[in-house]
Design a protein around this motif. Structure first.
Motif, PDB file in Angstrom:
ATOM      1  N   GLU A 235       0.838  -1.205   0.000  1.00 32.81           N
ATOM      2  CA  GLU A 235       0.000   0.000   0.000  1.00 32.81           C
ATOM      3  C   GLU A 235       0.871   1.252   0.000  1.00 32.81           C
ATOM      4  O   GLU A 235       0.535   2.267  -0.627  1.00 32.81           O
ATOM      5  CB  GLU A 235      -0.935  -0.007   1.209  1.00 32.81           C
ATOM      6  CG  GLU A 235      -2.040  -1.055   1.165  1.00 32.81           C
ATOM      7  CD  GLU A 235      -3.204  -0.660   0.257  1.00 32.81           C
ATOM      8  OE1 GLU A 235      -3.082   0.351  -0.485  1.00 32.81           O
ATOM      9  OE2 GLU A 235      -4.230  -1.358   0.281  1.00 32.81           O
ATOM     10  N   LEU A 236       1.990   1.202   0.697  1.00 37.05           N
ATOM     11  CA  LEU A 236       2.917   2.328   0.727  1.00 37.05           C
ATOM     12  C   LEU A 236       3.462   2.597  -0.678  1.00 37.05           C
ATOM     13  O   LEU A 236       3.537   3.758  -1.128  1.00 37.05           O
ATOM     14  CB  LEU A 236       4.055   2.022   1.697  1.00 37.05           C
ATOM     15  CG  LEU A 236       5.090   3.113   1.971  1.00 37.05           C
ATOM     16  CD1 LEU A 236       4.442   4.334   2.609  1.00 37.05           C
ATOM     17  CD2 LEU A 236       6.181   2.575   2.880  1.00 37.05           C
ATOM     18  N   ALA A 237       3.840   1.536  -1.390  1.00 36.03           N
ATOM     19  CA  ALA A 237       4.364   1.694  -2.743  1.00 36.03           C
ATOM     20  C   ALA A 237       3.321   2.287  -3.678  1.00 36.03           C
ATOM     21  O   ALA A 237       3.652   3.075  -4.582  1.00 36.03           O
ATOM     22  CB  ALA A 237       4.845   0.345  -3.279  1.00 36.03           C
ATOM     23  N   LEU A 238       2.059   1.943  -3.476  1.00 35.90           N
ATOM     24  CA  LEU A 238       0.991   2.502  -4.309  1.00 35.90           C
ATOM     25  C   LEU A 238       0.760   3.985  -4.044  1.00 35.90           C
ATOM     26  O   LEU A 238       0.197   4.685  -4.883  1.00 35.90           O
ATOM     27  CB  LEU A 238      -0.313   1.731  -4.065  1.00 35.90           C
ATOM     28  CG  LEU A 238      -0.355   0.320  -4.655  1.00 35.90           C
ATOM     29  CD1 LEU A 238      -1.551  -0.454  -4.121  1.00 35.90           C
ATOM     30  CD2 LEU A 238      -0.399   0.378  -6.173  1.00 35.90           C
ATOM     31  N   ARG A 239       1.207   4.460  -2.899  1.00 30.63           N
ATOM     32  CA  ARG A 239       1.047   5.875  -2.534  1.00 30.63           C
ATOM     33  C   ARG A 239       2.303   6.698  -2.782  1.00 30.63           C
ATOM     34  O   ARG A 239       2.315   7.892  -2.502  1.00 30.63           O
ATOM     35  CB  ARG A 239       0.670   5.972  -1.034  1.00 30.63           C
ATOM     36  CG  ARG A 239      -0.726   5.485  -0.735  1.00 30.63           C
ATOM     37  CD  ARG A 239      -0.870   5.131   0.743  1.00 30.63           C
ATOM     38  NE  ARG A 239      -2.251   4.893   1.125  1.00 30.63           N
ATOM     39  CZ  ARG A 239      -2.942   3.810   0.818  1.00 30.63           C
ATOM     40  NH1 ARG A 239      -2.363   2.857   0.099  1.00 30.63           N
ATOM     41  NH2 ARG A 239      -4.197   3.665   1.207  1.00 30.63           N
ATOM     42  N   ASP A 240       3.338   6.084  -3.305  1.00 32.01           N
ATOM     43  CA  ASP A 240       4.647   6.722  -3.376  1.00 32.01           C
ATOM     44  C   ASP A 240       4.751   7.678  -4.560  1.00 32.01           C
ATOM     45  O   ASP A 240       5.509   7.447  -5.509  1.00 32.01           O
ATOM     46  CB  ASP A 240       5.740   5.660  -3.446  1.00 32.01           C
ATOM     47  CG  ASP A 240       7.139   6.246  -3.412  1.00 32.01           C
ATOM     48  OD1 ASP A 240       7.307   7.319  -2.800  1.00 32.01           O
ATOM     49  OD2 ASP A 240       8.052   5.645  -4.006  1.00 32.01           O
TER      50      ASP A 240
END
Length: 231
Positions: free
Chosen positions: A82-87
């Motif tokens: 999820e963090l990578a999708l928000r990066d």
């Protein structure tokens, strides 16, 4: 590799201690205790994996982290994805997901470990459960384990350990990704892991033999070799 961010799974920070030690030899490592684990406070708004990811995006922005290697184990892998999708700020250089939860795969249900005692969990999550060494079950430790399980349930129980939208959104991950999986995991099977990797453009899948849900604990040499070669 300057910055490494490591997210633990439902078992708490101790389950990634050897990963932290491995990377601390040559990198700056951030390995947070997730809110609600091991007696830490969890705010009411921290009620989902997505909310956790939002918080760590803000942290990376505030501390100006760049080109970070982000590693997540189990629910920590879900947070990492999820963090990578928000990066949007391109702060993540590479992503490693270790037996990550979070997706729904037809025919590959996630074993529900809610309320199970550690020896029962070990039977599902370890290739060789006899190798699991647990500290004495003091009242304080039992209370902490129950609180950790309660936090896990609070943020992942509806539906259990997955977001049905995630598998479709994983195509939005644009950083190089390695999916590492213990062959003998009976919580989330190797085929579940293959489906996870297949949903991320260009992701590599690495199967670790002789290991279950925590391959970095059961087969550290093979797991570290796979991650080091990728990183």
């Amino acid at each position: 590799m300057k910055n490494v961010v490591i997210f633990h799974g439902g078992g708490g920070p101790a389950t990634v201690a050897n990963l932290v030690g491995h990377f601390s030899e040559r990198s700056k490592v951030l390995a947070p205790t997730l809110p609600g684990w091991n007696g830490t406070a969890r705010k009411p708004e921290q009620n989902s994996v997505a909310a956790f990811a939002d918080g760590y995006v803000r942290y990376m922005e505030e501390h100006d982290l760049h080109d970070a290697l982000v590693i997540g184990s189990s629910i920590g892998g879900w947070i990492a994805a999820e963090l990578a999708l928000r990066d949007d700020g391109k702060r993540i250089g590479k992503l490693v997901l270790i037996n990550s939860g979070g997706i729904e795969v037809p025919g590959q249900p996630i074993a529900n470990i809610s309320g199970l005692a550690p020896p029962e969990i070990a039977k599902l999550s370890f290739h060789d459960p006899s190798k699991l060494v647990l500290p004495p079950p003091t009242p304080e430790r039992i209370a902490m384990l129950r609180a950790n399980q309660a936090t896990l349930a609070a943020i992942t129980s509806d539906p259990y350990m997955c977001d049905p939208t995630l598998i479709g959104r994983l195509a939005g991950i644009r950083v190089p990704t390695l999916v590492v999986w213990g062959e003998a995991d009976r919580v989330m099977t190797a085929d579940y892991g293959r489906a996870f990797a297949a949903a991320i453009p260009g992701a590599r899948f690495e199967l670790i033999r002789g290991a279950g849900h925590l391959p970095h604990l059961e087969q550290p040499a093979a797991t570290f070799a796979a991650i080091d070669a990728f990183a």
